[in-house]
Scaffold this active site. Structure first.
Site, PDB file in Angstrom:
ATOM      1  CG  PHE A 160     -21.374 -11.570  49.665  1.00  0.00           C
ATOM      2  CD1 PHE A 160     -21.420 -10.197  49.487  1.00  0.00           C
ATOM      3  CD2 PHE A 160     -21.559 -12.388  48.558  1.00  0.00           C
ATOM      4  CE1 PHE A 160     -21.637  -9.648  48.232  1.00  0.00           C
ATOM      5  CE2 PHE A 160     -21.769 -11.853  47.297  1.00  0.00           C
ATOM      6  CZ  PHE A 160     -21.811 -10.477  47.138  1.00  0.00           C
ATOM      7  N   GLY A 169     -34.425 -11.669  53.787  1.00  0.00           N
ATOM      8  CA  GLY A 169     -34.263 -12.382  55.041  1.00  0.00           C
ATOM      9  C   GLY A 169     -33.144 -13.397  55.068  1.00  0.00           C
ATOM     10  CB  VAL A 199     -26.258   3.756  55.988  1.00  0.00           C
ATOM     11  CG1 VAL A 199     -25.180   4.809  56.214  1.00  0.00           C
ATOM     12  CG2 VAL A 199     -26.779   3.833  54.553  1.00  0.00           C
ATOM     13  CE1 TYR A 205     -25.126  -7.388  59.799  1.00  0.00           C
ATOM     14  CE2 TYR A 205     -23.578  -5.571  59.625  1.00  0.00           C
ATOM     15  CZ  TYR A 205     -24.041  -6.793  59.189  1.00  0.00           C
ATOM     16  OH  TYR A 205     -23.420  -7.425  58.136  1.00  0.00           O
TER      17      TYR A 205
END
Length: 234
Positions: A160, A169, A199, A205
């Protein structure tokens, strides 16, 4: 035959404006370090904010006391052999070097250059050690095992980053820190789950090379269902 015209004189070399060589924007100094028991109040607040973001506050029952006793029990095992938390901190000034006395991990430092300064309305709430050091996020992970690979790995339970620090980043830095530690220890993989409606996270990922396992489902026994199944007379 007429003589060829002489070549034009070389253009004068433009003057170097040294201000152009200076970095532009705003520097944010970041550090990823191992959390300790004194960081539990911040970890608790971060988990609650994560529950709000994931629309799962009805499942949130952790307290500072329960986190302290489970994440940092008396005679805690070494980092990376049980529950481990990396804490992401940011500062307007460079971090001093610290020695956390762990043989296989040193704090990770990185300077991030941004176009605009970050406005953090909760800076005081998340103030950490140092005058302007602020906790910006965390990742909680622990070892698991792949029988197919015959290798241990890491399972990321939580990752988180607070809202004002997203899309800069920092989430990638946290996951990269876990992946780097897994590779250093010879582990086979790093795994985690993501909510199907998130999404932006799924795209992030996938772009970093993670495989989304569409054919798998998470199974969970908890609460009354866990107790009921535990009481089945086998």
């Amino acid at each position: 035959m007429a003589a060829a015209a002489p070549p034009p004189p070389p253009s004068p070399t433009p003057a170097v404006i040294y201000e152009d060589l200076l970095p532009t924007g705003y520097n944010v100094f970041s550090r990823i370090r191992l959390a300790t028991i004194v960081d539990v109040p911040h970890i608790h607040k971060l988990i609650h904010q994560m529950a709000v973001f994931e629309r799962l506050t009805h499942l949130f029952s952790a307290t500072e006391s329960s986190l302290s006793s489970t994440l940092f029990p008396e005679n805690s095992p070494p980092p990376f052999t049980s529950f481990t938390v990396f804490l992401l901190e940011v500062s307007q000034t460079p971090f001093p070097l610290i020695d956390q006395n762990y043989p296989n991990f040193s704090p990770i430092h990185k300077t991030v250059n941004l176009d605009l300064p970050i406005t953090d309305p909760q800076a005081e709430t998340f103030r950490s050690c140092g005058n302007d050091v602020v906790v910006a996020g965390f990742v909680l992970f622990f070892p698991n095992y792949s029988s197919f690979l015959a290798k241990p790995g890491f399972y990321v339970e939580d990752i988180f980053v607070r809202e004002c620090y997203r899309r800069k980043g920092f989430g990638k830095m946290l996951l990269s820190a876990v992946a780097a530690q897994a590779a250093k220890m010879g582990y086979g993989r790093v795994e985690w789950v993501v909510l199907d409606w998130n999404v932006n996270a799924i795209k992030f990922y996938e772009e970093m090379g993670a495989q989304i396992m569409q054919e798998w489902r998470v199974c969970r026994l908890t609460g009354d269902a866990l107790q009921a199944f535990a009481n089945i007379n086998i």
